[in-house]
Design a protein around this motif. Structure first.
Motif, PDB file in Angstrom:
ATOM      1  N   LEU A   1      39.924  42.828  36.865  1.00 31.76           N
ATOM      2  CA  LEU A   1      40.336  44.007  36.102  1.00 31.76           C
ATOM      3  C   LEU A   1      39.263  44.496  35.142  1.00 31.76           C
ATOM      4  O   LEU A   1      39.214  45.688  34.826  1.00 31.76           O
TER       5      LEU A   1
ATOM      6  N   THR B   1      41.958  38.815  35.213  1.00 33.15           N
ATOM      7  CA  THR B   1      41.507  39.647  34.098  1.00 33.15           C
ATOM      8  C   THR B   1      39.987  39.598  34.044  1.00 33.15           C
ATOM      9  O   THR B   1      39.312  40.625  33.920  1.00 33.15           O
TER      10      THR B   1
ATOM     11  N   SER C   1      50.353  43.078  39.070  1.00 32.29           N
ATOM     12  CA  SER C   1      49.670  43.498  40.288  1.00 32.29           C
ATOM     13  C   SER C   1      50.434  43.058  41.541  1.00 32.29           C
ATOM     14  O   SER C   1      51.184  42.080  41.534  1.00 32.29           O
TER      15      SER C   1
END
Length: 498
Positions: A367, A392, A437
């Motif tokens: 991300l 992340t 997600s």
């Protein structure tokens, strides 16, 4: 049927949440985290959080910079990761010896030598038999590794600088070395027995908790390693063992001059000729340790960046085709379907993507890479397919809080707008984004779970920064309500198992 709509291919029978934490980052009394009680306590913490995947970095023996990606063996475990407390419990160390070993790697090494002597003096028949069975079961790599390491310690030089008969593995000279170094060879094998025995206890504990151990396998091998010495025919070397070409990557997000890793490159023709035995052995060892494994730098199995060994930087390299398709066909033939994940970050071509999809290997979605280039950016959550792993950030990224603070005003505004102007402080909005997600597995670094800034970064690629690979947390860093908070998010986004 579209590939992205097929069922997940890595044994992910449920949506799951994972935490990325290397073993060395665990709390504890020694010079780094290890396989002692702290590792088992972390499994209990994961259970309290509803997290069922523990991802870690490679666990092989490291070299002077402690990088897990430059190991002296693709099979052996890192002796630094052996816990000493279990050796006290087995009577092979006394508490004072354990206390004296806490402060340094040298102290731990001395304690392990003491444990070996005491094992040979007083081990039970059951323990002696277990050691013998271990040595027999792992003979496909253990004998070469033990001899390499004993000779390496004796010479104080990398293997290509040894006397020619040792360098080139003259049978008569090696037999003499085995006799001369018999006690050292027994100790090194014992050390590996301890590592694998403690690992099995950790894996058994993970199984009782329903937690999967997620490993990481570097695509390349360190030049100064047991495998390159034992199998030089598999590597692109000069006859004297020196490097002809080396591995790396061209300029990218992490480095304007690219990264010159310095690993030897494979001779794919030789590997094809012997049925990829090197890789079969390697995969066998990895799945004795882990439930699923990431292939680092997967794109190098389609094409790799070849750099002349005399070049200082990676910029003057070229792309060369690899034999990844033939490799995966052979692995599937030998093992059946195996749970591998492709690290497909960086410059990914259609050929690389085709290889990954052909063998149904999930890719990675990071991300921190998602918020540039507009709506076409493939790392944005609405582009994720189920058969992927979302992060992340990774061990090579800044922490999410550090990354967010480093953005300029316009970039930060875009992130805030995309995430719906959240009230929660970073990194929690990005943690939520990962958990929401479509990717069947969402993994969050422990630093992001703890909300830590850039001073807690694990690694800065392309640098030799003294803090690389050194980060550790402490149990006091965990707020009392943190497991409940994480568990709520795991539930909210459908990632709780059981």
């Amino acid at each position: 049927m579209l590939v992205e709509d097929t069922p997940p291919s890595v044994g992910q029978d449920h949506r799951r949440a994972g935490i990325l934490l290397h073993l060395t980052s665990l709390p504890g009394t020694g010079p780094c985290g290890d396989l002692g009680p702290g590792a088992h306590h972390f499994l209990d913490f994961l259970t309290d959080c509803g997290v069922t995947v523990w991802q870690m970095l490679p666990v092989g023996p490291t070299q002077t910079d402690y990088s897990p990606y430059q190991s002296s063996s693709v099979h052996a475990g890192n002796p630094r990761l052996i816990g000493l407390e279990p050796l006290v419990q087995r009577g092979w160390l006394v508490p004072d010896e354990w206390e004296a070993a806490k402060t340094s790697d040298a102290g731990k090494a001395n304690a392990l030598r003491t444990a070996h002597r005491r094992f040979r003096q007083q081990a039970s028949p059951e323990a002696t038999d277990a050691f013998a069975r271990f040595a027999e079961q792992h003979d496909y790599w253990l004998a070469d590794y033990a001899l390499y390491r004993a000779l390496r310690e004796e010479a104080g030089q990398p293997w290509w600088r040894w006397p020619e008969p040792l360098r080139d593995r003259d049978d008569r000279v090696l037999a003499q070395a085995r006799r001369r170094l018999a006690n050292d060879l027994d100790y090194i094998a014992f050390e590996q027995y301890l590592f694998f025995d403690q690992w099995q206890h950790l894996r058994d504990h993970a199984d009782t908790r329903g937690i999967r151990l997620f490993g990481d396998m570097p695509i390349f091998v360190a030049h100064d390693s047991a495998e390159v010495w034992a199998r030089p025919r598999d590597f692109d070397l000069h006859p004297d063992g020196s490097l002809r070409v080396v591995a790396g990557v061209p300029p990218d997000y992490f480095s304007a001059t690219g990264q010159r890793w310095g690993n030897p490159l494979y001779r794919w023709d030789a590997m094809i000729a012997d049925g990829f035995q090197f890789w079969i052995d390697r995969i066998r060892t990895q799945f004795q340790l882990f439930h699923l494994v990431r292939i680092d730098h997967f794109r190098g199995l389609e094409s790799y960046w070849e750099i002349p060994a005399d070049e200082e930087f990676a910029i003057h390299g070229r792309w060369v085709k690899a034999s990844g398709a033939a490799l995966f066909e052979r692995l599937n033939q030998y093992f059946g379907e195996i749970p591998l994940i492709a690290e497909d970050l960086g410059l990914i071509t259609e050929e690389v993507e085709t290889l990954r999809r052909r063998f149904r290997l999930p890719g990675m979605k990071v991300l921190q890479f998602a918020f540039s280039g507009g709506a076409a950016n493939p790392y944005l959550p609405f582009h994720h397919d189920r058969d992927s792993v979302v992060y992340t950030g990774t061990h090579d990224n800044d922490t999410t809080l550090g990354w967010y603070r480093s953005l300029d005003r316009a970039e930060r505004d875009y992130v805030d707008e995309y995430l719906g102007h959240p009230r929660e402080p970073m990194p929690w909005p990005l943690v939520r984004c990962a958990l929401a997600s479509r990717s069947h597995l969402a993994v969050v670094p422990m630093q992001d779970i703890l909300g830590l800034d850039s001073t807690h970064r694990m690694n800065t690629p392309g640098t030799c920064h003294p803090t690389n690979w050194q980060w550790r947390f402490d149990w006091t860093d965990i707020p009392p309500d943190l497991p409940t908070r994480v568990l709520r998010l795991v539930d909210l986004y459908g990632r709780r198992v059981g």
